[in-house]
Motif scaffolding. Structure first.
Motif, short mmCIF file in Angstrom:
data_model
loop_
_atom_site.label_atom_id
_atom_site.label_comp_id
_atom_site.label_asym_id
_atom_site.label_seq_id
_atom_site.Cartn_x
_atom_site.Cartn_y
_atom_site.Cartn_z
N GLY A 90 6.32 8.80 -6.05
CA GLY A 90 5.89 8.11 -7.26
C GLY A 90 6.72 6.88 -7.52
O GLY A 90 7.04 6.12 -6.59
N VAL A 91 7.12 6.68 -8.76
CA VAL A 91 7.83 5.46 -9.15
C VAL A 91 9.19 5.34 -8.48
O VAL A 91 9.75 4.25 -8.36
N ALA A 92 9.74 6.45 -7.99
CA ALA A 92 11.03 6.38 -7.30
C ALA A 92 10.92 5.62 -5.98
O ALA A 92 11.92 5.07 -5.50
N ALA A 93 9.73 5.58 -5.39
CA ALA A 93 9.57 4.92 -4.09
C ALA A 93 9.87 3.42 -4.16
O ALA A 93 10.71 2.93 -3.38
N PRO A 94 9.23 2.66 -5.07
CA PRO A 94 9.58 1.24 -5.14
C PRO A 94 11.02 1.00 -5.61
O PRO A 94 11.62 -0.01 -5.26
N ILE A 95 11.58 1.94 -6.38
CA ILE A 95 12.98 1.79 -6.81
C ILE A 95 13.91 1.89 -5.60
O ILE A 95 14.85 1.09 -5.45
N ALA A 98 0.82 -1.21 0.00
CA ALA A 98 0.00 0.00 0.00
C ALA A 98 0.85 1.26 0.00
O ALA A 98 0.47 2.29 -0.57
N ALA A 99 2.04 1.19 0.64
CA ALA A 99 2.88 2.38 0.77
C ALA A 99 3.72 2.66 -0.48
O ALA A 99 3.91 3.81 -0.87
N PHE A 100 4.21 1.61 -1.13
CA PHE A 100 5.21 1.80 -2.18
C PHE A 100 4.72 1.49 -3.59
O PHE A 100 5.48 1.66 -4.55
N PHE A 101 3.48 1.05 -3.73
CA PHE A 101 2.96 0.73 -5.05
C PHE A 101 1.64 1.46 -5.28
O PHE A 101 0.98 1.87 -4.32
N PRO A 102 1.24 1.65 -6.54
CA PRO A 102 0.02 2.41 -6.83
C PRO A 102 -1.20 1.79 -6.16
O PRO A 102 -1.31 0.57 -6.06
N VAL A 136 9.73 -7.74 -4.81
CA VAL A 136 10.85 -7.04 -4.18
C VAL A 136 11.47 -7.91 -3.09
O VAL A 136 12.69 -7.93 -2.90
N TYR A 137 10.64 -8.67 -2.37
CA TYR A 137 11.13 -9.63 -1.38
C TYR A 137 12.10 -10.61 -2.04
O TYR A 137 13.18 -10.89 -1.54
N GLY A 138 11.70 -11.12 -3.21
CA GLY A 138 12.53 -12.10 -3.91
C GLY A 138 13.75 -11.51 -4.56
O GLY A 138 14.81 -12.14 -4.59
N VAL A 139 13.64 -10.28 -5.07
CA VAL A 139 14.78 -9.66 -5.76
C VAL A 139 15.96 -9.48 -4.83
O VAL A 139 17.12 -9.52 -5.26
N ALA A 140 15.70 -9.30 -3.54
CA ALA A 140 16.80 -9.16 -2.59
C ALA A 140 17.74 -10.35 -2.64
O ALA A 140 18.95 -10.21 -2.41
N LEU A 155 13.06 1.32 -2.50
CA LEU A 155 12.80 0.12 -1.71
C LEU A 155 13.60 -1.05 -2.26
O LEU A 155 14.20 -1.83 -1.50
N LEU A 156 13.62 -1.17 -3.56
CA LEU A 156 14.38 -2.23 -4.21
C LEU A 156 15.87 -2.13 -3.90
O LEU A 156 16.53 -3.14 -3.63
N ILE A 157 16.41 -0.91 -3.92
CA ILE A 157 17.84 -0.72 -3.63
C ILE A 157 18.15 -1.17 -2.20
O ILE A 157 19.16 -1.84 -1.94
N CYS A 158 17.28 -0.79 -1.26
CA CYS A 158 17.48 -1.21 0.13
C CYS A 158 17.46 -2.73 0.25
O CYS A 158 18.27 -3.33 0.97
#
Length: 436
Positions: free
Chosen positions: A119-124, A49-53, A67-71, A126-129
């Motif tokens: 916007g779209v930078a938020a999930p990006i 809810a916080a990081f996606f549309p 994102v859980y799996g990409v880590a 999150l992905l970096i973290c």
């Protein structure tokens, strides 16, 4: 015959204190790792809810699990970097760097602005973290296990490893307790921002872990290897590993594929599955999983005592068979929605995981000192990247695609069947010489 004089009380006390510090220093990073991964699974809905549309709950949840799996994609790179550091510069150095990165990335997730702000930078971001967390985890668990058994008495290696392994479940339990606490404090506000607090707590625990690790010496086994190598540490530990131990690498990849799939199916996906298949509320799910995790700790310690006395191979084989035979019946029991049946199913799954986990001591004892860190880190992290980190995503995708709530169990059972011939090749290693 003259008996040797007993050690002074102060010396014995110092040794015991040192061993306790070793266990704590080894465990704390693993605690943070699993605290975070479990926390992410429990807060997946809030993170989505916080990081996606907004507007599509299913796509947001799938995005959060992705994102859980990409880590886990970054874990093999972390295994290479930290494995090289650990085998060349020492286990203590590698563990110090990994916990700093892990703590910083965990705390950052709790501070990141969401989709409505960036916007779209938020999930990006999150992905970096998550990638940083995965990178640091690439050397954390394997390094902690090598560090602990190389400090342990020869006849208590499995016990020391079990104590460190307990931090896995303690991390999951800690995450559950913190989530319940913040849910009770924030109420409906948990989804709207209250979920961030637990991630900040994870960062604080990592700082404590760094302090503990700086207080512990390098392992006696690694020091002895350095003394035997006047020309310095091995220049290319990975070359020595691949050339001399490729069969062991393949066997251990199969072992960690099964262990990673079952562990992350439980910790990362089971809360969601219990809600969907059994219709339980979020709080009921948390209490059930927490109770099962707590019980796993004494079970794991009891298995470690047996492993030190009677050997490791029998437990690993029983765990492999249990993973094949019991997974589908366990998921069928969960599907009934009956609380007693669900509790039994959770206990069955955790027994299989505990038996499999007991085999990790054999993995470490298979390798000589100069490649032990790398030899553990590589197959562990590649297998977890492919099977562990993707377990929640694949499970959810199978349920959505097939419409069958039983499909994740079939998937896990098939992987276990394919890996069984290799798992049966892991030899008995009780009493093996670590310095070789």
């Amino acid at each position: 015959m003259n008996q040797p004089a007993p050690l002074p009380t102060a010396t014995v006390t110092a040794a015991r204190t040192s061993r306790r510090t070793v266990v704590l220093a080894s465990s704390v990073g693993n605690f943070v790792e699993w605290f975070d991964f479990t926390l992410y699974g429990y807060t997946a809905t809030a993170i989505a809810a916080a990081f996606f549309p907004t507007g599509n709950k299913i796509s947001g949840l799938v995005g959060a699990f992705a994102v859980y799996g990409v880590a886990f994609v970054a874990r093999p790179l972390g295994a290479f970097v930290f494995g090289r550091i650990g085998d060349r510069r020492g286990r203590r150095t590698s563990l110090g760097v990994s916990i700093v990165l892990m703590g910083a990335a965990t705390a950052a997730i709790g501070l990141l602005p969401g989709w409505s702000q960036l916007g779209v930078a938020a999930p990006i971001l999150l992905l970096i973290c998550r990638l940083l967390q995965g990178f640091s985890a690439g050397g954390e668990y394997t390094g902690a296990m090598a560090f602990s058994i190389e400090h342990a008495p020869d006849d208590r290696r499995a016990w020391y490893l079990a104590l460190v392994g307990s931090s896995t479940w303690l991390g999951a339990i800690g995450a559950t307790g913190v989530v319940l606490l913040f849910q009770s404090i924030t109420g409906d506000g948990f989804v709207n921002g209250g979920w961030r607090g637990p991630f900040l707590i994870g960062g604080v625990i990592a700082v404590i872990g760094l302090v503990l690790r700086l207080r512990v010496d390098e392992t006696p086994v690694f020091k002895a290897m350095q003394a035997d190598r006047p020309d310095g540490p091995p220049a290319r530990p990975f070359r020595d590993l691949v050339r001399g131990h490729w069969r062991t690498l393949l066997i251990l990849f199969a072992y960690f594929a099964v262990l990673g799939l079952f562990t992350h199916s439980f910790l990362g996906y089971m809360p969601t599955y219990l809600a969907e298949a059994a219709g339980f509320s979020a709080s009921t799910v948390l209490w059930l999983v927490t109770a099962a995790n707590i019980l796993t700790i004494p079970v794991g310690l009891a298995l470690a005592v047996l492993a030190d006395r009677h050997g490791r191979r029998i437990q690993l084989r029983l765990g492999a068979v249990a993973a094949i035979v019991l997974v589908v019946p366990a998921y069928l029991l969960i599907g009934t929605g009956n609380i007693a049946a669900v509790v039994l199913a959770l206990l069955v799954l955790l027994l299989a995981v505990s038996l499999l986990s007991a085999g990790a001591i054999s993995v470490l004892e298979l390798y000589p000192t100069n490649v032990r860190f790398s030899g553990m880190a590589l197959p562990y992290n590649f297998a977890y990247a492919i099977f562990g980190g993707t377990a929640p995503l694949v499970s959810q995708a199978l349920v959505d695609g097939t419409g069958s709530l039983l499909s994740p169990a079939v998937y896990a059972g098939v992987v276990a069947v394919l890996a069984l011939p290799l798992l049966l090749r892991i030899p008995e290693t009780r009493g093996a010489n670590l310095l070789r």
